[in-house]
Design an enzyme around this catalytic site. Structure first.
Site, PDB file in Angstrom:
ATOM      1  N   SER A 301      29.484  31.041   7.854  1.00  0.00           N
ATOM      2  CA  SER A 301      30.506  31.910   7.284  1.00  0.00           C
ATOM      3  C   SER A 301      30.543  33.280   7.930  1.00  0.00           C
ATOM      4  O   SER A 301      29.502  33.834   8.309  1.00  0.00           O
ATOM      5  CB  SER A 301      30.257  32.090   5.778  1.00  0.00           C
ATOM      6  OG  SER A 301      30.337  30.862   5.091  1.00  0.00           O
ATOM      7  N   HIS A 375      31.262  31.926  -2.248  1.00  0.00           N
ATOM      8  CA  HIS A 375      30.225  30.890  -2.162  1.00  0.00           C
ATOM      9  C   HIS A 375      29.134  31.081  -3.216  1.00  0.00           C
ATOM     10  O   HIS A 375      28.673  30.095  -3.817  1.00  0.00           O
ATOM     11  CB  HIS A 375      29.623  30.869  -0.760  1.00  0.00           C
ATOM     12  CG  HIS A 375      30.561  30.322   0.280  1.00  0.00           C
ATOM     13  ND1 HIS A 375      31.008  29.026   0.260  1.00  0.00           N
ATOM     14  CD2 HIS A 375      31.155  30.919   1.356  1.00  0.00           C
ATOM     15  CE1 HIS A 375      31.823  28.817   1.282  1.00  0.00           C
ATOM     16  NE2 HIS A 375      31.930  29.954   1.956  1.00  0.00           N
TER      17      HIS A 375
END
Length: 481
Positions: A301, A375
């Site tokens: 990410s 997340h």
């Protein structure tokens, strides 16, 4: 440009000519005619007349210019809320005699009239797509017209019901998927741009790459969100090898790790409606069933807010950025990531500061970084900090090339999610927690004097990293998210 294109594409998908006729150039319609057209949406009693009026409105809206569309939104906001007299009577009746009957009457009276308008528009062929496109334009106007927020709230609540998980369809997208869908994947990719059809083929037409998306029956071939997956033998630290056109594919059966390296929301008009958490968990579960050797489910990410935070933090009198890092930041030149000395110094500074940023920098009590909020809120664990993970111009500009891995341990996702939402606790690997603790927040040294360090900002005193299989949750100050 992308938003305008998406709106026009959505509106142009209303192709039932029996109801809508041929598409025409934008036209100017008098405000009186527009007001009457909006009011007519509530006048049709029979199903047929209601559909015809809704179709007429959508056809007219499609042909309006920007000013005409703004007038529609402002009219809906000003004139189509709850009816004050009816609401007051229902409230008095409930207070006088609380019961299920009076409560239901109060609930009906409190509902804005525009909600029924949206329901009727949604019944028309193509109406759902048109409403999504309308909200996209509405969001774009909110900064200049804050009075439209009530209309946006109503649409968002309706979309949350209409686009709930029960209506979403998970599809694997392959090279055999229709060209119409594949073209949209190229257009909507928001993390790592797909340069051409060959690039797309490298991402979906090899055995160790997958792409999955959520679709809704009323939006046809319009994806809501999609995730790109790489099957690997280790947790990756950089995006370059994953996107490389020179790499050798591996046998999926030998893969031990599924890497979610790009997640793209496709519909700006559905902003605020969560799909990503369902998508990742569903894809992870399906892949685990298909490939039993998979042990790790991780992301690779970006850290999109790191560079901006670091700039702001550097300017503060009490800061996590020490003088050595300030000196380094002033000295960095174009191409610094390829300068061995500067890259080594940057790694030593940026890795712990990234950990500190993700765990300690807050916005209204929640992690400031939007990807981290997503997340961690889904129940993932902050697993690993990666220096020079994305050395593209975009990656360097937004995060000095930093990337991170969030790990989804399927048996612990729900526990981590509940801890984050209810107690503000973040699931974090011990090594990352140790990095964050190494950062000291201090007063900038005055001329001729040293900086004074306050007590450490974290209370965890572990010095030895536990095995990565053990999820450790660190207490934060975040309230319920």
């Amino acid at each position: 440009m992308r938003q305008t294109s998406v709106i026009n594409d959505l509106l142009s998908t209303i192709t039932d000519n029996r109801l809508f006729g041929e598409r025409r150039k934008p036209r100017r319609t008098s405000r009186r005619d527009l007001a009457q057209l909006i009011e007519s949406l509530l006048n049709g009693r029979g199903e047929s007349s209601s559909l015809e009026r809704a179709a007429e409105f959508l056809r007219a809206y499609r042909d309006l210019d920007s000013a005409g569309r703004t007038f529609v939104f402002r009219t809906l906001a000003a004139d189509y809320g709850p009816e004050p007299e009816r609401l007051a009577e229902a409230a008095e009746a409930y207070l006088d005699k609380p019961s299920g009957v009076t409560a239901k009457a109060l609930q009906r009276a409190a509902e804005p009239r525009r909600v029924e308008i949206f329901r009727r528009l949604n019944q028309v062929q193509g109406g759902t797509q048109a409403l999504v496109a309308m909200r996209c334009e509405l969001i774009d106007r909110l900064s200049n017209h804050p009075d439209l927020a009530t209309v946006d709230d109503d649409l968002k609540r309706l979309f949350a019901a209409w686009f709930n998980r029960g209506f979403l369809m998970l599809r694997e997208i392959s090279w055999q998927t229709s060209a119409a869908v594949l073209e949209k994947i190229i257009r909507y990719e928001a993390v790592h741009a797909i340069t051409d059809w060959n690039d797309l083929r490298r991402r979906i037409d090899v055995p160790d790459r997958r792409l999955f998306g959520f679709f809704h029956p009323r939006l046809g071939d319009e994806p809501l969100i999609f995730v790109e997956v790489a099957l690997t033998t280790e947790i990756p630290r950089a995006i370059g090898p994953i996107l490389s056109g020179e790499r050798e594919p591996i046998d999926p059966q030998s893969a031990t790790t599924a890497v979610f390296y790009s997640i793209s929301n496709c519909q700006d008009g559905l902003r605020g409606i969560s799909f990503g958490s369902f998508l990742i968990k569903q894809v992870a579960t399906d892949l685990a069933n298909e490939l039993p050797n998979l042990k790790n489910f991780v992301t690779l990410s970006p850290v999109p807010g790191f560079a901006k935070w670091l700039s702001e933090e550097t300017a503060r009198p009490t800061s996590a950025v020490d003088e050595a890092t300030r000196t380094l930041l002033r000295a960095l030149e174009d191409g610094w990531v390829n300068n061995t000395a500067q890259a080594k110094a940057a790694e030593a500074a940026f890795v712990p500061l990234t950990a500190h940023y993700l765990l300690e920098a807050k916005d209204h009590g929640r992690p400031r970084d939007p990807v981290a909020r997503f997340h961690l809120g889904n129940g993932a664990r902050l697993e690993q900090i990666n220096f020079a993970g994305d050395v593209s111009p975009r990656g360097l500009a937004s995060a000095y090339g930093m990337m991170v891995n969030y790990r989804y341990v399927l048996s612990e996702v729900e526990k981590n999610h509940e801890a984050f939402v209810n107690e503000g606790r973040i699931a974090v690997a011990p090594a990352v927690s140790k990095l964050a603790r190494s950062v000291k927040v201090a007063e900038r040294a005055p001329a001729g004097g040293p900086a004074q360090l306050p007590p450490p900002t974290r209370t965890d005193t572990r010095e030895v990293d536990e095995p990565p299989r053990d999820t450790v949750t660190e207490s934060t100050e975040a309230p319920t998210a």
